[in-house]
Design a protein around this motif. Structure first.
Motif, PDB file in Angstrom:
ATOM      1  N   ASP A   1       3.930  -3.790  10.517  1.00 36.72           N
ATOM      2  CA  ASP A   1       4.257  -4.969  11.030  1.00 36.72           C
ATOM      3  C   ASP A   1       3.590  -5.079  12.406  1.00 36.72           C
ATOM      4  N   ASP A   2       2.397  -5.679  12.519  1.00 31.90           N
ATOM      5  CA  ASP A   2       1.744  -6.058  13.628  1.00 31.90           C
ATOM      6  C   ASP A   2       1.158  -7.299  13.724  1.00 31.90           C
ATOM      7  N   GLU A   3       0.280  -7.661  14.580  1.00 32.60           N
ATOM      8  CA  GLU A   3      -0.358  -8.997  14.674  1.00 32.60           C
ATOM      9  C   GLU A   3      -1.159  -9.192  13.642  1.00 32.60           C
ATOM     10  N   GLN A   4      -1.719  -8.307  13.069  1.00 34.51           N
ATOM     11  CA  GLN A   4      -2.656  -8.340  11.875  1.00 34.51           C
ATOM     12  C   GLN A   4      -2.161  -8.478  10.466  1.00 34.51           C
ATOM     13  N   LEU A   5      -1.277  -7.463  10.421  1.00 34.47           N
ATOM     14  CA  LEU A   5      -0.759  -7.126   8.977  1.00 34.47           C
ATOM     15  C   LEU A   5       0.811  -6.796   8.934  1.00 34.47           C
ATOM     16  N   THR A   6       1.426  -7.484   7.904  1.00 33.06           N
ATOM     17  CA  THR A   6       2.794  -7.275   7.750  1.00 33.06           C
ATOM     18  C   THR A   6       2.787  -6.400   6.219  1.00 33.06           C
ATOM     19  N   LEU A   7       3.246  -5.469   6.084  1.00 33.35           N
ATOM     20  CA  LEU A   7       3.398  -4.632   4.761  1.00 33.35           C
ATOM     21  C   LEU A   7       4.952  -4.150   4.586  1.00 33.35           C
ATOM     22  N   PRO A   8       5.420  -4.419   3.407  1.00 36.31           N
ATOM     23  CA  PRO A   8       4.887  -5.156   2.465  1.00 36.31           C
ATOM     24  C   PRO A   8       4.784  -6.623   2.549  1.00 36.31           C
ATOM     25  N   HIS A   9       3.937  -7.189   1.791  1.00 37.72           N
ATOM     26  CA  HIS A   9       3.719  -8.698   2.258  1.00 37.72           C
ATOM     27  C   HIS A   9       5.131  -9.486   2.305  1.00 37.72           C
ATOM     28  N   PRO A  10       5.315 -10.142   3.347  1.00 36.44           N
ATOM     29  CA  PRO A  10       6.840 -10.713   3.555  1.00 36.44           C
ATOM     30  C   PRO A  10       7.338 -11.591   2.621  1.00 36.44           C
ATOM     31  N   ARG A  11       6.462 -12.260   1.680  1.00 43.27           N
ATOM     32  CA  ARG A  11       7.083 -13.285   1.010  1.00 43.27           C
ATOM     33  C   ARG A  11       6.730 -12.843  -0.528  1.00 43.27           C
ATOM     34  N   ALA A  12       6.224 -11.643  -0.797  1.00 41.78           N
ATOM     35  CA  ALA A  12       5.995 -11.312  -2.214  1.00 41.78           C
ATOM     36  C   ALA A  12       6.911 -11.587  -3.244  1.00 41.78           C
ATOM     37  N   HIS A  13       8.188 -10.775  -2.549  1.00 40.19           N
ATOM     38  CA  HIS A  13       9.606 -10.784  -3.637  1.00 40.19           C
ATOM     39  C   HIS A  13       9.839 -12.014  -4.004  1.00 40.19           C
ATOM     40  N   GLU A  14       9.273 -13.132  -3.420  1.00 41.03           N
ATOM     41  CA  GLU A  14       9.820 -14.610  -3.904  1.00 41.03           C
ATOM     42  C   GLU A  14       8.991 -15.291  -4.598  1.00 41.03           C
ATOM     43  N   ARG A  15       7.654 -14.773  -4.659  1.00 49.80           N
ATOM     44  CA  ARG A  15       6.624 -15.491  -5.666  1.00 49.80           C
ATOM     45  C   ARG A  15       6.526 -15.047  -6.772  1.00 49.80           C
ATOM     46  N   ALA A  16       6.575 -16.014  -7.688  1.00 48.56           N
ATOM     47  CA  ALA A  16       6.362 -15.800  -9.121  1.00 48.56           C
ATOM     48  C   ALA A  16       4.794 -15.414  -9.447  1.00 48.56           C
ATOM     49  N   PHE A  17       4.002 -16.169  -8.929  1.00 46.77           N
ATOM     50  CA  PHE A  17       2.675 -15.764  -9.063  1.00 46.77           C
ATOM     51  C   PHE A  17       2.108 -14.510  -8.574  1.00 46.77           C
ATOM     52  N   VAL A  18       3.060 -13.624  -7.931  1.00 46.84           N
ATOM     53  CA  VAL A  18       2.965 -12.167  -7.641  1.00 46.84           C
ATOM     54  C   VAL A  18       3.375 -11.375  -8.714  1.00 46.84           C
ATOM     55  N   LEU A  19       5.060 -11.686  -8.631  1.00 46.51           N
ATOM     56  CA  LEU A  19       5.592 -10.832  -9.606  1.00 46.51           C
ATOM     57  C   LEU A  19       5.378 -10.811 -10.940  1.00 46.51           C
ATOM     58  N   VAL A  20       5.201 -11.920 -11.507  1.00 46.46           N
ATOM     59  CA  VAL A  20       4.833 -12.056 -13.026  1.00 46.46           C
ATOM     60  C   VAL A  20       3.574 -11.100 -13.464  1.00 46.46           C
ATOM     61  N   PRO A  21       2.496 -11.266 -12.710  1.00 47.58           N
ATOM     62  CA  PRO A  21       1.212 -10.655 -13.201  1.00 47.58           C
ATOM     63  C   PRO A  21       1.308  -9.118 -12.713  1.00 47.58           C
ATOM     64  N   TRP A  22       2.022  -8.901 -11.700  1.00 48.54           N
ATOM     65  CA  TRP A  22       2.271  -7.551 -11.340  1.00 48.54           C
ATOM     66  C   TRP A  22       3.161  -6.686 -12.212  1.00 48.54           C
ATOM     67  N   LEU A  23       4.290  -7.280 -12.803  1.00 48.17           N
ATOM     68  CA  LEU A  23       5.153  -6.550 -13.855  1.00 48.17           C
ATOM     69  C   LEU A  23       4.340  -6.205 -15.167  1.00 48.17           C
ATOM     70  N   GLU A  24       3.380  -7.272 -15.366  1.00 46.71           N
ATOM     71  CA  GLU A  24       2.697  -6.941 -16.572  1.00 46.71           C
ATOM     72  C   GLU A  24       1.722  -5.710 -16.620  1.00 46.71           C
TER      73      GLU A  24
ATOM     74  N   VAL B   1       0.731  -1.216  -0.100  1.00 52.35           N
ATOM     75  CA  VAL B   1       0.102   0.056   0.021  1.00 52.35           C
ATOM     76  C   VAL B   1       0.880   1.253   0.095  1.00 52.35           C
ATOM     77  N   GLY B   2       0.981   1.843  -1.231  1.00 51.75           N
ATOM     78  CA  GLY B   2       2.097   2.837  -1.409  1.00 51.75           C
ATOM     79  C   GLY B   2       3.367   2.418  -0.773  1.00 51.75           C
ATOM     80  N   ASP B   3       4.107   3.257  -0.016  1.00 49.84           N
ATOM     81  CA  ASP B   3       5.231   2.964   0.492  1.00 49.84           C
ATOM     82  C   ASP B   3       5.457   2.521   1.883  1.00 49.84           C
ATOM     83  N   ARG B   4       3.923   2.216   2.423  1.00 45.57           N
ATOM     84  CA  ARG B   4       3.688   1.957   3.701  1.00 45.57           C
ATOM     85  C   ARG B   4       4.343   0.733   4.188  1.00 45.57           C
ATOM     86  N   ILE B   5       5.031   0.941   5.448  1.00 49.16           N
ATOM     87  CA  ILE B   5       5.706  -0.341   6.159  1.00 49.16           C
ATOM     88  C   ILE B   5       4.755  -0.611   7.213  1.00 49.16           C
TER      89      ILE B   5
END
Length: 187
Positions: free
Chosen positions: A129-152, A123-127
């Motif tokens: 890290d609490d018990e409900q939410l971690t931003l950015p998503h902690p594993r997004a940078h490792e996941r092809a199913f996120v990065l491939v469509p995002w790059l598109e 969400v923008g450049d928001r960081i």
């Protein structure tokens, strides 16, 4: 009238008169149970119907193997949705979870098959890290199913603290991410 010196885009809240920034958010949606394509379309339609959310772009739909799931799990259909929103990150999380619940999402074992998954990636450049939410998503940078469509849909996309999507995608195996030309999500 002169242009405002502030670099932030603001939107007036008509109920309180308050001002809140408009932020771009990246959401990953996926389904590997039942009518997968119908559920992705339903998620996008629900996002469109959300006050203070504007759907800006939707990637193509990609089919992928599940990550960290039981062996008999079916393949996922995944897409990325770019939105502009004035919602707080926790209100956006509540809305994402409500959309999942509306499509029969049962929470339990991590990686278990699911009717619908709506993950907030950034969400923008928001960081956060609490018990409900971690931003950015902690594993997004490792996941092809996120990065491939995002790059598109966002060639300039960036994960705060990790780097540009275009650079990160070179560090992972994208061979299991297959574009489904026969499935389309519409606005």
């Amino acid at each position: 009238m002169t242009e405002s010196p502030t670099p932030y885009v603001l939107d007036a809240d008509t109920m309180t008169g308050g001002m809140r920034p408009i932020r771009q958010a990246v959401l990953s949606i996926g389904s590997n149970l039942g009518d997968r394509a119908g559920r992705l379309q339903g998620a996008v339609s629900a996002l469109e119907d959300t006050p203070e959310v504007t759907v800006v772009a939707i990637s193509s739909v990609y089919e992928t193997e599940p990550v960290g799931a039981p062996e008999d799990s079916g393949k996922f259909l995944n897409a990325i949705v770019l939105i502009d929103t004035t919602l707080t990150v926790h209100t956006l999380l509540d809305r994402a979870m409500a959309i999942e619940d509306a499509f029969g999402r049962e929470r339990g074992e991590p990686g278990a098959p699911r009717t619908l998954d709506v993950d907030i990636i950034v969400v923008g450049d928001r960081i956060a890290d609490d018990e409900q939410l971690t931003l950015p998503h902690p594993r997004a940078h490792e996941r092809a199913f996120v990065l491939v469509p995002w790059l598109e849909v966002d060639p300039e996309g960036e994960i705060p603290g990790k780097g540009f999507v275009a650079d990160l995608i070179g560090d992972i195996d994208t061979s299991g991410v297959v574009k489904r030309e026969d499935v389309e999500i519409i606005l």
